[in-house]
Design a protein around this motif. Sequence first.
Motif, short mmCIF file in Angstrom:
data_model
loop_
_atom_site.label_atom_id
_atom_site.label_comp_id
_atom_site.label_asym_id
_atom_site.label_seq_id
_atom_site.Cartn_x
_atom_site.Cartn_y
_atom_site.Cartn_z
N GLU A 221 -10.35 -0.57 -4.22
CA GLU A 221 -10.18 -1.05 -5.58
C GLU A 221 -8.73 -1.41 -5.87
O GLU A 221 -8.43 -2.48 -6.44
CB GLU A 221 -10.68 -0.01 -6.58
CG GLU A 221 -12.18 0.24 -6.56
CD GLU A 221 -12.66 1.02 -5.34
OE1 GLU A 221 -13.86 0.93 -5.01
OE2 GLU A 221 -11.81 1.73 -4.72
N LYS A 222 -7.80 -0.54 -5.48
CA LYS A 222 -6.39 -0.82 -5.73
C LYS A 222 -5.90 -1.97 -4.85
O LYS A 222 -5.11 -2.82 -5.30
CB LYS A 222 -5.53 0.41 -5.50
CG LYS A 222 -4.07 0.19 -5.90
CD LYS A 222 -3.30 1.46 -6.08
CE LYS A 222 -1.91 1.17 -6.64
NZ LYS A 222 -1.11 2.39 -6.85
N ALA B 70 0.81 -1.22 0.00
CA ALA B 70 0.00 0.00 0.00
C ALA B 70 0.84 1.27 0.00
O ALA B 70 0.35 2.35 -0.30
CB ALA B 70 -0.93 0.01 1.21
N TRP C 235 -4.55 3.33 0.86
CA TRP C 235 -4.97 3.10 -0.52
C TRP C 235 -6.46 2.79 -0.56
O TRP C 235 -7.11 2.62 0.46
CB TRP C 235 -4.15 2.03 -1.19
CG TRP C 235 -4.11 0.65 -0.55
CD1 TRP C 235 -4.67 0.24 0.63
CD2 TRP C 235 -3.43 -0.49 -1.09
NE1 TRP C 235 -4.36 -1.07 0.86
CE2 TRP C 235 -3.62 -1.56 -0.18
CE3 TRP C 235 -2.69 -0.74 -2.24
CZ2 TRP C 235 -3.09 -2.82 -0.39
CZ3 TRP C 235 -2.17 -2.00 -2.45
CH2 TRP C 235 -2.38 -3.02 -1.54
N THR C 236 -6.99 2.72 -1.80
CA THR C 236 -8.42 2.47 -1.98
C THR C 236 -8.69 0.97 -1.97
O THR C 236 -7.79 0.15 -2.18
CB THR C 236 -8.90 3.04 -3.32
OG1 THR C 236 -8.25 2.33 -4.40
CG2 THR C 236 -8.61 4.53 -3.43
N TYR D 254 -5.74 -4.35 5.72
CA TYR D 254 -6.19 -3.23 4.89
C TYR D 254 -6.17 -1.92 5.68
O TYR D 254 -6.67 -1.85 6.80
CB TYR D 254 -7.60 -3.47 4.36
CG TYR D 254 -8.14 -2.31 3.58
CD1 TYR D 254 -7.63 -1.98 2.33
CD2 TYR D 254 -9.17 -1.51 4.10
CE1 TYR D 254 -8.11 -0.90 1.62
CE2 TYR D 254 -9.66 -0.43 3.39
CZ TYR D 254 -9.13 -0.12 2.16
OH TYR D 254 -9.60 0.96 1.46
N ARG E 144 -6.85 -5.24 -6.47
CA ARG E 144 -6.05 -5.59 -7.64
C ARG E 144 -4.65 -6.05 -7.23
O ARG E 144 -4.18 -7.11 -7.67
CB ARG E 144 -5.95 -4.38 -8.58
CG ARG E 144 -5.07 -4.63 -9.79
CD ARG E 144 -5.10 -3.47 -10.75
NE ARG E 144 -4.63 -2.22 -10.15
CZ ARG E 144 -3.34 -1.92 -9.99
NH1 ARG E 144 -2.39 -2.77 -10.35
NH2 ARG E 144 -3.00 -0.76 -9.46
N VAL E 145 -3.99 -5.27 -6.39
CA VAL E 145 -2.61 -5.59 -6.01
C VAL E 145 -2.55 -6.83 -5.15
O VAL E 145 -1.73 -7.74 -5.38
CB VAL E 145 -1.95 -4.39 -5.30
CG1 VAL E 145 -0.57 -4.76 -4.78
CG2 VAL E 145 -1.86 -3.19 -6.23
N ASP F 201 3.56 1.77 -5.66
CA ASP F 201 3.77 0.73 -6.67
C ASP F 201 5.17 0.12 -6.56
O ASP F 201 5.36 -1.07 -6.82
CB ASP F 201 3.55 1.30 -8.07
CG ASP F 201 2.10 1.68 -8.32
OD1 ASP F 201 1.22 1.22 -7.57
OD2 ASP F 201 1.84 2.44 -9.28
#
Length: 340
Positions: A176-177, A139, A173-174, A168, A180-181, A142
């Motif tokens: 959604e991200k 988080a 971060w969101t 989390y 994905r990650v 990238d």
Amino acid sequence: MPRVITLGEIMLRLAPQGYNRFVQATSLEATYGGAEANVAVSLANYGIASSFITKLPKHQIGDAALNELRRYGVDVQHIVRGGDRLGIYYLEKGASQRPSLVIYDRAGSSMQKAEVEDFDWAQIFQDADWFHFTGISPALGDNVAAICMEACREAKKRGITVSCDLNYRKKLWTKEKAARVMGELAQYVDICIANEEDANDIFGISSEHSDVVGGQLNYKAYQKVAAQLSEQCGFKKVAITLRSSISASDNKWAALLYTGQQSYFSKEYKIHIVDRVGGGDSFSAGLIFGELMDYAPQQTIEFAVAASCLKHSIEGDLNHVSADEVRKLMDGDGSGRVSR
């Protein structure tokens, strides 16, 4: 002796004394902590060879963080030095119906700006048995997510067990991200660790008839959450902590371990909280310890929950308890009577 590698960021923690609010504080107590560093310290306390991997600034504050790890016997030989600052987080401890508050000041930290090339995983993983990271690290950016991916690939190539605490953090971060990650990283993870909200926040998998905010959890429904996580992501085992919050000061604390064939529930503890930060990390360390010691699944989840129960009684991020103290609580000695 088993060897465990953890990857993450250790931070300077600044907090008012006791339960003062920030606005009341005339001084802030400085300690150190961070999810994966907390796990490494717990394991070292249990006699496990643990190594913490991060990047620290090459100045006196970085030295202080390094020494904090050293004093507990954590191996720091592969920590990279560079960058300009150590991440900071401010903690205002909650009490009764007032929740705790965390404010991050970690942008631009040495670890947040680290690159894949900083870490030689082939060397780091020599003779390693276990690799642990959390969802907090990817988080950070990238670049740190890429570091986690590189570490996971190398660990998997070497047959090293990989565990991940989803952890989390909406301030980093969101959803959604995160989905994905973490979905990409999950393919390398053998054992997933989550709390009662993580599976829903990241993967949209929720427990029926549970009200986390209201402190009402349907324990049995979390078996389905664990099974869905395992099926969707391919985890061999899933552990979920179950915190029923009565208030910021008093919680009920339990967990389950899902092995694909069966679910194992721990006993439930009623805890009066001194400091809850690091509670999940102490659970992760206890779970890893149980697995490394080849405990039976029920014994493993009982050890992890008892370890975390004790952490809630200790100031700071770190769990200053021994394996014997955890086993004593496991065996039913939770009276808190003076030991003479």
